[in-house]
Design an enzyme around this catalytic site. Sequence first.
Site, PDB file in Angstrom:
ATOM      1  N   ASP A 125      -4.393   2.879  -1.849  1.00  0.00           N
ATOM      2  CA  ASP A 125      -3.210   2.419  -2.661  1.00  0.00           C
ATOM      3  C   ASP A 125      -3.557   2.394  -4.197  1.00  0.00           C
ATOM      4  O   ASP A 125      -2.560   2.867  -4.756  1.00  0.00           O
ATOM      5  CB  ASP A 125      -3.134   0.961  -2.191  1.00  0.00           C
ATOM      6  N   HIS A 133      -4.203   5.386   3.220  1.00  0.00           N
ATOM      7  CA  HIS A 133      -4.611   5.065   4.834  1.00  0.00           C
ATOM      8  C   HIS A 133      -3.773   3.725   5.345  1.00  0.00           C
ATOM      9  O   HIS A 133      -3.139   3.362   4.713  1.00  0.00           O
ATOM     10  CB  HIS A 133      -6.178   4.805   4.742  1.00  0.00           C
TER      11      HIS A 133
END
Lengths: 449, 449
Positions: B321, B36
């Site tokens: 991540d 994101h």
Amino acid sequence: MVSAISIVAIFALEGFVTTYSDGTKDLVFVQTLWRHGDRSPTKTFKTDPFQEDAWQFGGGGWGQLSPAGMKQHLNLGKMLRNRYVTNYNFLPNKYNAKQIYVRSTDVNRTIISAMSNLLGQYGQNDNSSTPGLDYPDVDGWPAGYVPIAVHTVDDDTDHLGNMESTCPFKDQVWELAKTSDEVKSFVNSADVQAVLGNLTNYCGQPVDIDNLWIITNALYIEQIYYNATLRTKNNWFTDAFYAKADAINDQVQLFQNGIFKTVPNIVNGHDVGVLTRKVRGGPILNDMVMHINLKLMCQGQTTPNCTWINNLKNYIYSAHDTTIYAFFSALLIEEYAVKPSGGYPLYSAAVLLELYIDSVDKKPYFKMVYHEQDGSGFKDVTMGIQGCPQNSSYCDLDILRNFANTIKPDQPIDQWCLTDLNKSSSFATVSMLFIAAILAINNNFLGLF
Amino acid sequence: MVSAISIVAIFALEGFVTTYSDGTKDLVFVQTLWRHGDRSPTKTFKTDPFQEDAWQFGGGGWGQLSPAGMKQHLNLGKMLRNRYVTNYNFLPNKYNAKQIYVRSTDVNRTIISAMSNLLGQYGQNDNSSTPGLDYPDVDGWPAGYVPIAVHTVDDDTDHLGNMESTCPFKDQVWELAKTSDEVKSFVNSADVQAVLGNLTNYCGQPVDIDNLWIITNALYIEQIYYNATLRTKNNWFTDAFYAKADAINDQVQLFQNGIFKTVPNIVNGHDVGVLTRKVRGGPILNDMVMHINLKLMCQGQTTPNCTWINNLKNYIYSAHDTTIYAFFSALLIEEYAVKPSGGYPLYSAAVLLELYIDSVDKKPYFKMVYHEQDGSGFKDVTMGIQGCPQNSSYCDLDILRNFANTIKPDQPIDQWCLTDLNKSSSFATVSMLFIAAILAINNNFLGLF
């Protein structure tokens, strides 16, 4: 304008800050259930000249939302904004991540209907949101467009929103309902047999009450998009014949939602009416009531597990006509709310379930409002619910709670779906006999004592 | 421009229609995994002057996507369009519901990152889509905006995209890994103890390697949004101290992803390195390889269960991540791909896994490309994978399949997550001893025979 409205009332009842009151009724929570907008058919019959490649809009293919469907929900979104932001000042002027939660069934048309609706509610270029704070002020980003997340759950096990979820128990209940006298006599009636027989010839496949909807639904949509060519390509199509088939399907839909003239409709010891309403409308009605109970229970509480519901003002379900119809059937108001009676909810039909607290008696009340289709307003349907007063839009929450209770699934729906009706039926039959025996003894029915 | 590219090649291998070839390599399928965009912290420490009300963007509150994050994904979407639509002519010029599928973890920031990305790919006012066919041509609808559905799954059990999913087995593996010599000596080193000790004082709560990320992540974001006030309000904050804490956290992240200097890192009979990579990166790598195998298996097949994958050209995962890092760790290229080495993938980092078929040897090849952050291009990382040639961007698919196999979860991840490492460890210990015994006998290790 409702005359006795006081727009701002810092509510005395500890914990609730609301900005909309109608007399002594303070609005504290709204739940919205809507059907997606106009779409292409989800499938069709064998001989249909309009197969999947005939449907190019919305990314192409079966079951996609059309631009008309997007527009219907854009309009509904604007209407909801007008009601809850502009008039009631209940929902925030700009998107607040804690106050709005959107759940959709996991198919493109319901997700994109929600996206279109939210564009109407919070994505307009009307200075309600701030560039650089709510959306990027850059080339390629529509001014005023605030993207809002739509959450989905696995479709196969979404027993709440998806009436075609994988639920063997639900299938068994329907199979049992089809053996009831009322359904059998309907299906075997000359009229019904004639229409099903003709359709079987026309459609190149056996047509029965289970797949009739595929044909009537495809023809319904083809009358919107291919009205001229439909009649030349399907020379058997006439308005009268379509109306007949559609009326039969409407009646089947009543049966499928557990609505019978025979009440109770007992088959092999099972009330197939109640069982059907429990397994179809039970989950979503009880989910809404659960949210309401949580909201009331958390009033004034600051414990972490109350944070979410305390902040939440609007919970939205983006779903289907079958979901709304099951919901209304659970409340036994499907014929009161959905017009023409027996017909299914139309594109962008929406139910608004509003929770109020009375500032005088401190009791919770609900109001139910129905938006029939694009272009129609909001119609109050609260009075259609048995037990609700006929002279007020507000009904004691316990009436709703009782309905939810009576059609609460016997087990958590995930588990219930996997139980075997026949196994549970032997238990039900035994217990029915047992009760019958006790009653007989009580009333000396058999004259034995 | 790649010189030997033939843009259009109606591929001889039955079933595949592709429009992009690089020499004899024909592109048939792309899978995209991205992080994101820029967000607010998901939580912070007790004494942090910047608590949740300090974060107003993206609807307000913890973990929301910022306008900067929306813009990062708008840009990435434009880059992906440029690569696959404009240059490769592989993906369609306008949105096609059958060719693109988007799955996101079920949190606002990943869903809205996907919405922003798709706005860059297919929502621009560039005449690529048709008003009235792809979107409504009405007031209030941004010209060119085509809404595309983003599908989510339940977050708690999303073991594929959400590395913080509820997985007791994964927690047990980490607890075990923390007892390994390598991790213990790292944690007990003077430097680490000093930083954790200082932070415990500064933050008003015990700080250990498990919650250190909360502090470094909050400080990272506060340096972006409150850089000046951060230093006045937190007088203990210095760049040097932050760099130290961040470096420690980077090392912890390597351990948490099963990357140890000790190879194998055996604790109580378990290789905690392999187990960690299996339980974290195993699911998503194997999901991608499953899609590829399905794509190849369905070549030329017209059976209904092949329809979905035959039509599909781009499968997108919108995640975190931690997801990318677990994926890279599974392939043992985390330090090769992610720079600075040991650091975590940055906002809008993205991995492109491209599947090719060679028109001469008919064999499948893959290419892996990494987009580090907003503003960076696409970097080929295929050569970083052990076994892949160092003189070509294309690697034999079996190399990827083998990696996927070696770190395939021992059971379907839902079940594996609920097993007890200690129970399975007794089995593992017995089998390890059993193997050791056999080896000893074979090699007359104990000189008994």
